[in-house]
Design an enzyme around this catalytic site. Sequence first.
Site, PDB file in Angstrom:
ATOM      1  N   LYS A 192       0.855  -1.193   0.000  1.00  0.00           N
ATOM      2  CA  LYS A 192       0.000   0.000   0.000  1.00  0.00           C
ATOM      3  C   LYS A 192       0.881   1.230   0.000  1.00  0.00           C
ATOM      4  CE  LYS A 192      -2.001   2.203   3.466  1.00  0.00           C
ATOM      5  NZ  LYS A 192      -1.870   3.629   3.061  1.00  0.00           N
ATOM      6  N   GLY A 244       6.182   3.810  10.313  1.00  0.00           N
ATOM      7  CA  GLY A 244       5.309   4.936  10.626  1.00  0.00           C
ATOM      8  C   GLY A 244       5.404   5.278  12.096  1.00  0.00           C
ATOM      9  N   SER A 245       4.388   5.913  12.610  1.00  0.00           N
ATOM     10  CA  SER A 245       4.411   6.340  14.005  1.00  0.00           C
ATOM     11  C   SER A 245       4.300   5.147  14.940  1.00  0.00           C
ATOM     12  CB  SER A 245       3.257   7.309  14.272  1.00  0.00           C
ATOM     13  OG  SER A 245       2.019   6.618  14.288  1.00  0.00           O
ATOM     14  N   VAL A 248       0.510   4.128  15.578  1.00  0.00           N
ATOM     15  CA  VAL A 248      -0.093   3.297  14.536  1.00  0.00           C
ATOM     16  C   VAL A 248       0.621   1.947  14.463  1.00  0.00           C
ATOM     17  CG1 VAL A 248      -0.611   3.109  12.075  1.00  0.00           C
ATOM     18  CG2 VAL A 248      -0.843   5.323  13.241  1.00  0.00           C
ATOM     19  N   GLY A 249       1.949   1.955  14.641  1.00  0.00           N
ATOM     20  CA  GLY A 249       2.703   0.708  14.599  1.00  0.00           C
ATOM     21  C   GLY A 249       2.247  -0.289  15.644  1.00  0.00           C
ATOM     22  N   GLU A 266       9.277  -0.552  11.875  1.00  0.00           N
ATOM     23  CA  GLU A 266      10.282   0.512  12.067  1.00  0.00           C
ATOM     24  C   GLU A 266       9.492   1.771  12.379  1.00  0.00           C
ATOM     25  OE1 GLU A 266      12.270   3.676  11.495  1.00  0.00           O
ATOM     26  OE2 GLU A 266      12.574   3.065   9.411  1.00  0.00           O
ATOM     27  N   CYS A 300      12.509   9.569  10.836  1.00  0.00           N
ATOM     28  CA  CYS A 300      12.265   8.913  12.119  1.00  0.00           C
ATOM     29  C   CYS A 300      13.478   8.979  13.036  1.00  0.00           C
ATOM     30  CB  CYS A 300      11.842   7.466  11.895  1.00  0.00           C
ATOM     31  SG  CYS A 300      12.947   6.530  10.828  1.00  0.00           S
ATOM     32  N   GLU A 398       7.601  12.336  19.326  1.00  0.00           N
ATOM     33  CA  GLU A 398       8.116  12.646  17.999  1.00  0.00           C
ATOM     34  C   GLU A 398       7.240  13.722  17.355  1.00  0.00           C
ATOM     35  OE1 GLU A 398       9.826   9.988  14.402  1.00  0.00           O
ATOM     36  OE2 GLU A 398       7.735   9.594  14.915  1.00  0.00           O
TER      37      GLU A 398
END
Length: 504
Positions: A192, A244-245, A248-249, A266, A300, A398
């Site tokens: 995606k 991603g964040s 969400v991870g 990651e 990141c 972050e």
Amino acid sequence: MTSFIAPDAERLDRAVVDAQIPEAEHSFIAGGWLDGDGEPFEVRTPITGDCLAWLRPASPSQVTRAAASAKEAQPAWAAMKARDRARILEHAAELMVAGLDRLATLVALDNGKTFSGARGDVLGCAEFLRSAAGWATRLFGATLPEGGDVEALTWIEPVGVVGVVMPFNAPLIFCGMKIAPALATGNTVVAKAPEQAPLAVVEFVRCLEQAGVPPGVVNLVHGGAPVGSQIIDAPPVTMVTFTGSSTVGALVGAQATRQLKKVLLELGGKSANIVYEDAPFDAAVAGSATAIFRNAGQRCFSGSRLLVQESIAEAFIAKLVETAEGIAVGDPFHPQTQVACLVSRDDVERVQAIVDDAVSAGAHLLCGGTAAAVQGAFYRPTILEIPRGVNCSALTEEIFGPVLVVQRFTDADDAIAMANDSKYGLAGGCWTSNLATAMRTARKVNTGFFWINGYGASGGTEATIGGRGASGIGTEKGLEGIREYTVVKTVVLPAGLESVVTEI
């Protein structure tokens, strides 16, 4: 105050033409280009907010078809000679380099980074393809020294079908870091693209198609979180890799592991960049600015927490503020631009809210702190000094923007304790002329990646990176990163093949 280089309308018009953005058929399923079945959404350039393209998200049935196609294609792809898989990846790398300027133009329009940074992403992706191609023929099992009446050996096998969900900040780099090793090791992929910056991923897949990837081996769909969730849930998908964040991870990881699928995550960081009193002063100033402001802070592993030893803090911070105020912000295609866009105007507003909250909590705004323009997603390089005892999200979370938080420390023990006072553990760095101090700090700071007298260099395609704590699970790049896309099978047989083999 930082200078602003306004986007040039004529230059942008030429860039849109040069990028050759396709009007339709952005998804790739079972070897064919098509549109999604969902309601169309706009892809806007963060440079001006203008529409670049309309894309349609995949429907659940299309995700199901993509996953089924990947499952059907995987055995033959895995059975292909490793050298032949490698040749396809190498050819794709050649195609990317041949289209360098066009692809870089597309990245800059789509993502908002500087044109020079976008060129680096294209070349970096090509290098990851080449690296993965090299590993394809070098994944060896082992013969185990069991002895006695049995022989034991290990085989390295692909995981199967890999679901790939990529971030917006460097889509081509993550295509190279995720899709290339998955393919090299015999897996097939359902990917995606990031909805904020999907167009460069489309071109990456076109390069793979032109290089000879068989139908079904790579599938690309578009959409938001629901499409990503459908990929994770698809029964043929046996592994999920996400960048991603951390928030969400954690959701992605929980969803995948509930189904006992392998995950590679990651995630975010709040990395500490430590400057000791014996640091090479000018290099540390320049390096600390690059550590946070490159790609507008949308990395990141950005050095977003600066820890400065008290004895040099006044002079160092003053010089760093001067450096930040001298940074040219603006048009990604202007050769003098050093910092370009955030990915959207919404992100500008999000960053502004974080900065305002920090100031209200007691942080000192030393420079920046405002948007650089009323149109486009430009934000000025910002430095906040946060005294001990002040609590705010800018210090602990972050930000993913060009905002540096600064704190002072007394000695090495204090610096290390401050660096480790975080839920994240992705990266870090230190600046010092003392080798013993450098090595002790690198050993004690709890991260997966650490720089000494530098910050931000990737270390090349083989230098592994992986987070600890809230920064993720697993490793990317290099041999360890390649092995993430494999599983080990142990085979045990009686000693002496002649006892079991009667005919050749």
